[in-house]
Design a protein around this motif. Structure first.
Motif, PDB file in Angstrom:
ATOM      1  N   ALA A 184       0.790  -1.221   0.000  1.00 51.87           N
ATOM      2  CA  ALA A 184       0.000   0.000   0.000  1.00 51.87           C
ATOM      3  C   ALA A 184       0.826   1.277   0.000  1.00 51.87           C
ATOM      4  CB  ALA A 184      -0.938   0.011   1.216  1.00 51.87           C
ATOM      5  N   ASP A 185       2.075   1.215   0.451  1.00 49.69           N
ATOM      6  CA  ASP A 185       2.842   2.463   0.515  1.00 49.69           C
ATOM      7  C   ASP A 185       4.265   2.263  -0.007  1.00 49.69           C
ATOM      8  OD1 ASP A 185       4.607   1.589   2.632  1.00 49.69           O
ATOM      9  OD2 ASP A 185       3.112   2.187   4.114  1.00 49.69           O
ATOM     10  N   ALA A 186       4.969   3.365  -0.147  1.00 45.37           N
ATOM     11  CA  ALA A 186       6.302   3.356  -0.764  1.00 45.37           C
ATOM     12  C   ALA A 186       7.291   2.482  -0.009  1.00 45.37           C
ATOM     13  CB  ALA A 186       6.835   4.783  -0.880  1.00 45.37           C
ATOM     14  N   SER A 187       7.258   2.494   1.309  1.00 43.23           N
ATOM     15  CA  SER A 187       8.217   1.680   2.063  1.00 43.23           C
ATOM     16  C   SER A 187       7.960   0.190   1.864  1.00 43.23           C
ATOM     17  CB  SER A 187       8.197   2.040   3.548  1.00 43.23           C
ATOM     18  OG  SER A 187       6.948   1.719   4.130  1.00 43.23           O
ATOM     19  N   GLU A 188       6.696  -0.199   1.756  1.00 42.73           N
ATOM     20  CA  GLU A 188       6.365  -1.610   1.487  1.00 42.73           C
ATOM     21  C   GLU A 188       6.819  -2.007   0.077  1.00 42.73           C
ATOM     22  OE1 GLU A 188       2.447  -1.586   4.388  1.00 42.73           O
ATOM     23  OE2 GLU A 188       2.174  -1.425   2.223  1.00 42.73           O
TER      24      GLU A 188
END
Length: 150
Positions: free
Chosen positions: A9-13
């Motif tokens: 869902a997000d950039a770090s993932e």
């Protein structure tokens, strides 16, 4: 130890997802050209999944929903230092649950030939009928399938 399977869902993932795949499926095999910007990764019906153990990313796959009750499991990877410890079995089981939850009843995978034993042990069988056209490049792979109860 607590496992979770999340849809990216997000950039770090995304960074963790791509780092595991790049290392496990390209670098370790002496390949180059990994492209973390491939549009297929972000199609609405393609589910980029990250297996976490105690909030740390340990494995990845992408589940492509063909929108006909079937799905293709793609590019399964477990972090090298954590292989042969049962994480792949956990990932397989959690992907099956995830697939069932989104309405799929049959899965396909193009297994690397050296992984066929793993897939057989976790309930997959060789494809004996026509497989989906969307398998992609399957050179050196064994096409396998698994029925999952709804």
């Amino acid at each position: 130890m607590k496992y979770t399977l999340i849809r990216i869902a997000d950039a770090s993932e995304w960074q963790v997802y791509h780092a595991i795949r790049r290392s496990s499926l390209w670098v370790e095999r002496g390949l180059d050209g990994y492209d973390d910007a491939r549009p297929q990764e972000r199609f609405a019906h393609h589910h980029a999944l990250l297996l976490k153990l105690d909030e740390e990313g340990v494995g990845t796959t992408r589940l492509d929903d063909l929108r006909d009750g079937t799905g293709i499991v793609r590019l399964v990877a477990i972090t090298a230092s954590l292989r042969r410890q049962g994480h792949g079995r956990v990932l397989d089981s959690m992907v099956e649950d995830y697939a069932r939850d989104i309405g799929l009843s049959r899965l396909f995978v193009s297994a690397a030939s050296d992984a066929e034993g793993f897939y057989t042990a976790t309930g997959w069988t060789r494809v004996t009928t026509r497989a989906p056209e969307l398998f992609g490049d399957t050179d050196g792979c064994v096409q396998m399938t698994k029925s999952i109860a709804c």
